[in-house]
Design an enzyme around this catalytic site. Structure first.
Site, PDB file in Angstrom:
ATOM      1  N   GLU A  88      35.706  -4.931 -10.326  1.00 21.60           N
ATOM      2  CA  GLU A  88      34.884  -5.814  -9.476  1.00 21.60           C
ATOM      3  C   GLU A  88      33.830  -6.586 -10.266  1.00 21.60           C
ATOM      4  O   GLU A  88      33.089  -7.375  -9.695  1.00 21.60           O
ATOM      5  CB  GLU A  88      34.179  -4.993  -8.374  1.00 21.60           C
ATOM      6  CG  GLU A  88      35.125  -4.387  -7.356  1.00 21.60           C
ATOM      7  CD  GLU A  88      34.426  -3.808  -6.132  1.00 21.60           C
ATOM      8  OE1 GLU A  88      33.177  -3.718  -6.143  1.00 21.60           O
ATOM      9  OE2 GLU A  88      35.134  -3.449  -5.180  1.00 21.60           O
ATOM     10  N   GLY A 204      25.786   4.661  -0.577  1.00 21.04           N
ATOM     11  CA  GLY A 204      26.059   5.963   0.021  1.00 21.04           C
ATOM     12  C   GLY A 204      25.578   6.133   1.455  1.00 21.04           C
ATOM     13  O   GLY A 204      25.505   7.255   1.952  1.00 21.04           O
ATOM     14  N   ASN A 282      23.450  -0.978   5.916  1.00 26.23           N
ATOM     15  CA  ASN A 282      23.595  -0.517   7.296  1.00 26.23           C
ATOM     16  C   ASN A 282      22.882   0.808   7.542  1.00 26.23           C
ATOM     17  O   ASN A 282      22.431   1.473   6.617  1.00 26.23           O
ATOM     18  CB  ASN A 282      25.080  -0.358   7.621  1.00 26.23           C
ATOM     19  CG  ASN A 282      25.773   0.612   6.670  1.00 26.23           C
ATOM     20  OD1 ASN A 282      26.184   0.200   5.594  1.00 26.23           O
ATOM     21  ND2 ASN A 282      25.885   1.874   7.034  1.00 26.23           N
ATOM     22  N   ASP A 327      27.605  -1.490  11.100  1.00 26.54           N
ATOM     23  CA  ASP A 327      27.805  -1.563   9.641  1.00 26.54           C
ATOM     24  C   ASP A 327      27.643  -3.002   9.138  1.00 26.54           C
ATOM     25  O   ASP A 327      28.270  -3.415   8.177  1.00 26.54           O
ATOM     26  CB  ASP A 327      29.183  -1.002   9.224  1.00 26.54           C
ATOM     27  CG  ASP A 327      29.315  -0.806   7.725  1.00 26.54           C
ATOM     28  OD1 ASP A 327      28.283  -0.640   7.039  1.00 26.54           O
ATOM     29  OD2 ASP A 327      30.457  -0.842   7.215  1.00 26.54           O
TER      30      ASP A 327
HETATM   31 CA    CA Z   1      28.452   0.459   4.942  1.00 32.68          CA
END
Ligand code: CA
Length: 590
Positions: A88, A204, A282, A327
Site C-alpha cells: 500500500e 485498531g 470511527n 464506521d
Molecule cells: Ca474502521
C-alpha cells in the site's frame, strides 16, 4: 530553517566545477539529507513526503511526461520487495535512493539509477503468518510508507513500534513502542515529520482501543506530546480541556470499549498557519447505542482536528458524522489548497471521507464552506452549511429491523490518496459505490482480540455481496463548484486470499496534464487530466498502491508498488516507468 549540510555544499561545488556525470557518481554515495527547507519547497524532482508536499496534493510539477507522449511510457526496471499481503506504500525518493515499506513492515532502499536494492530492513514481525505475540490486525500485513528527515528514514510498524533507521545503511538509530504492549493497537500509516517531530497515529478501533496521535523528536525518539482523540474514564481525570469538553458529548460507560477514534492515515500541515491536521476514525464499536447509549456527538470521532505541531494543542475540530454509527472514518487523506470561492481567496482543507460527501473547510477556522455528495449517499440528505451538520435520513439510525445504507463501511473513498491539480482545478478521487445492511443486535458481548462492530453480520447478505466494492471509479471533482467533471469507471477487483477484494489504486496528478491510477485487476492507467480520456495503460498485478513521480539525471520516472502475493497476483514489486522504457515484465515467482 533552511539547513544545508557541508556534504551537500560539497556536492554542489562538484556539480558546478566538474559537471553532471561526476555528480551522478557522488550522489549515489551521499546519504539522504532532507531538511525543513526541502520539505517546504517540494520542488518535484524528489518525492520527499507521503503526499509529495505538506499540502498532501499528490501532485507533481514535473511535465516531461505529458498527455501527448505518455503513450511511449514503458517499464524501466522492477524489483521484488514484498511477500504475501497487500502493498500500500507510496515510495519516496531522495538523492537518487527510493525508500518505502512493504508487507510485514519491512523497509527498503533502492538505487533509482539501477533498480538494485541498496538495503532492506526486516523488523522480524512475521512468525507463521501473524505478528508474533503482537496485536490483532484488521487488514493484513499492510504499511503505507516512510518519512524522511535529516539522515534518517522513519517507519511505523505493525507491532506498534516507531523506528528511525540510518538512511545510508538501514541500521536502527532509535525505536520506541508507540502503543501499549498487550493491546490491539497496530500501525499501518506513514509517519510525517513536521518541524523536527515525527508524527504517528495508530489503528485498531474495531478491537476496542482509544485513539491518539503522538509526536517524537526526530533525532532522539523522545516523546514530545500525545493527544487522545476520545475521552477516557472521567474518574481517571482528563488529560486536557479538549478531553473534558469531548466527554460532555458521550454517555454511558464508553471507555469500557476504548471509544475508538484511531488516527490511522490522513495528515497535512500548513506551515504559514502552523497547523497540523489529522483525521480521526470511527467509534468502537460502530453502533452508537452500545458505545454511548444515551446518544451524543461523541467527539472527536470522525473529525478533522487542527493542532499545534509543537505542543499537540487542539485549535479547532470539525466532525463529519456526529454520533458516528456506520464506521464512517474521517481519516481519509486531506488536501490543502487555496481556492477562489465567491470572489474570495480561501485557504481550504478538502476531504472525501468514507461517508460520501466532499468537504471544503476553511482551514484556518475549521468552518464548513461547502459539502456535496460525490457518490450515492442515503444516510443523509445533505450537509447544512449553516450548522455544519448532516441532515440525516429517517433510516440513518437503523433499528433492530435494519436498513440498507450507502455508503457502507468500505467507504465511498478509503485510504487511497486523492490528488489535486492546481492547473485544472480538479481533485482526482479514487472512489467507489458501496452499500451495507446495518442493523442493531439483540445483545452485544465485547470480544477481546476480535472485531467488535456491534452490527450483526450475515443479515440481508450484508457481507460478501454488499460490502464488496460494487463499482469503482476515478472521479475528477471541481471543489469550487462542488461538481463532477469526469468519471472513469473501473473494472471490479478480483478476490484476495483474505476474502476481500482488491480495490482501485490511489491517484497521482502531474503538470504534464496527466492523472495516473489503477484498477483492482492490476491495470495501471494514465488519463488526460482535463477530459478523463484514457491515454495509456499497462498490465501489472492485482493490487496497485499509489504512483509517484520524480526526475533523475534529466529524465522523469513514475514508480508504483503492485502485487499481493496471492495465486491470482504476484509478490509486491516496485515498478518504475520512463518514456521509451523497454524492460520486460518479470517472470513471477509464486
Ligand atoms: Ca474502521
Amino acid at each position: 530553517m533552511l539547513h544545508i549540510s557541508s556534504r551537500m555544499k560539497w556536492s554542489a561545488a562538484i556539480f558546478s566545477v566538474m559537471g553532471f556525470a561526476l555528480l551522478a557518481v557522488f550522489a549515489q554515495d551521499l546519504p539522504s539529507r532532507v531538511d525543513n527547507g526541502a520539505l517546504l519547497a517540494a520542488r518535484g524532482e524528489e518525492w520527499l513526503t507521503y503526499g509529495h508536499d505538506y499540502a498532501e496534493t499528490h501532485h507533481s510539477p514535473l511535465d516531461r511526461i505529458t498527455a501527448s507522449n505518455v503513450s511511449r511510457l514503458g517499464l524501466a526496471w522492477s524489483v521484488e520487495v514484498g511477500s504475501q499481503g497487500l502493498v500500500e506504500a507510496t515510495p519516496l525518493i531522495s538523492n537518487g535512493i527510493i525508500y518505502g515499506t512493504t508487507t510485514w513492515s519491512k523497509v527498503f532502499a533502492i538505487n533509482a539509477r539501477t533498480g538494485e536494492t541498496r538495503w532492506e530492513w526486516d523488523p522480524g514481525i512475521v512468525r507463521g503468518g501473524a505478528p508474533a505475540g503482537g496485536p490483532s490486525i484488521c487488514c493484513g500485513p499492510i504499511n503505507r510508507g516512510v518519512a524522511l528527515y535529516g539522515d534518517k528514514v522513519y517507519a511505523g510498524l505493525l507491532d506498534g513500534r516507531q523506528v528511525a533507521l540510518n538512511a545510508e545503511t538501514g541500521a536502527v538509530v532509535w525505536a520506541v513502542q508507540t502503543t501499549p504492549p498487550g493491546r490491539d493497537y497496530s500501525v499501518s500509516g506513514a509517519p510525517r515529520v513536521v518541524k523536527g517531530k515525527v508524527i504517528i497515529g495508530n489503528a485498531g478501533a474495531e478491537f476496542g482501543v482509544r485513539g491518539y496521535v503522538t509526536a517524537y523528536d526526530a533525532e532522539t525518539g523522545v516523546r514530545a506530546w500525545r493527544f487522545y482523540t476520545v475521552p477516557g474514564n472521567p474518574a481517571d481525570g482528563f488529560e486536557n480541556e479538549a478531553m473534558r469538553r469531548a466527554a460532555e458529548t458521550w454517555t454511558g460507560e464508553w471507555w469500557k470499549y476504548g471509544g475508538g477514534g484511531t488516527v490511522w492515515d490522513g495528515m497535512a500541515y500548513d506551515a504559514e498557519a502552523d497547523l497540523l491536521y489529522i483525521g480521526v476514525g470511527n467509534g468502537s464499536p460502530w453502533n452508537r447505542n452500545i458505545r454511548s447509549p444515551g446518544g451524543g456527538d461523541n467527539l472527536y470521532l470522525t473529525s478533522i482536528l487542527a493542532m499545534r505541531p509543537d505542543s499537540g494543542e487542539l485549535v479547532w475540530h470539525y466532525q463529519t458524522s456526529p454520533g458516528e454509527d456506520w464506521d464512517y472514518t474521517a481519516v481519509q487523506p486531506m488536501i490543502l489548497a487555496n481556492l477562489t470561492i465567491d470572489g474570495q481567496e480561501r485557504r481550504v482543507l478538502m476531504q472525501a471521507p468514507k461517508n460520501g460527501f466532499f468537504y471544503v473547510l476553511d482551514r484556518i477556522t475549521g468552518k464548513l464552506i461547502s459539502a456535496e455528495p460525490y457518490v450515492e449517499v442515503t444516510w443523509a440528505e445533505r450537509i447544512d452549511t449553516v450548522t455544519g451538520r448532516p441532515v440525516e435520513t429517517p433510516q440513518a439510525r437503523y433499528g433492530p429491523e435494519g436498513a440498507m445504507l450507502a455508503p457502507g463501511p468500505a467507504g465511498a473513498h478509503n485510504w487511497h490518496p486523492m490528488s489535486w491539480n492546481p492547473g485544472t482545478g480538479l481533485v482526482y478521487i479514487p472512489g467507489r459505490l458501496s452499500r451495507f445492511f446495518y442493523s442493531r443486535p439483540e445483545n452485544f458481548t465485547y470480544q477481546p482480540g476480535r472485531s467488535n462492530w456491534g452490527v450483526p453480520t450475515g443479515r440481508g447478505g450484508n457481507i460478501a455481496g454488499v460490502m464488496s466494492p460494487a463499482q469503482e471509479f476515478v472521479l475528477a471533482w471541481d471543489p469550487v463548484a462542488q461538481k463532477e467533471r469526469w468519471r472513469f469507471s473501473l473494472a471490479a477487483g478480483v478476490p484476495t486470499a483474505g476474502g476481500g477484494f482488491n480495490m482501485n489504486a490511489g491517484t497521482l496528478s502531474t503538470a504534464g496534464n496527466l492523472v495516473f491510477s489503477g484498477d483492482g485487476r492490476g491495470l495501471l492507467y494514465a488519463f488526460n487530466a482535463e477530459t478523463g480520456e484514457k491515454l495509456w495503460s499497462f498490465q501489472l498485478y492485482p493490487n496497485i498502491a499509489t504512483p509517484m513521480t520524480y526526475e533523475l539525471d534529466g529524465r522523469q520516472y513514475v514508480s508504483v508498488l503492485s502485487g499481493n502475493g496471492s495465486a491470482a497476483s504476484a509478490p509486491g514489486r516496485l515498478y518504475t516507468f520512463m518514456l521509451d522504457g523497454t524492460a520486460s515484465m518479470p517472470v513471477v515467482r509464486r
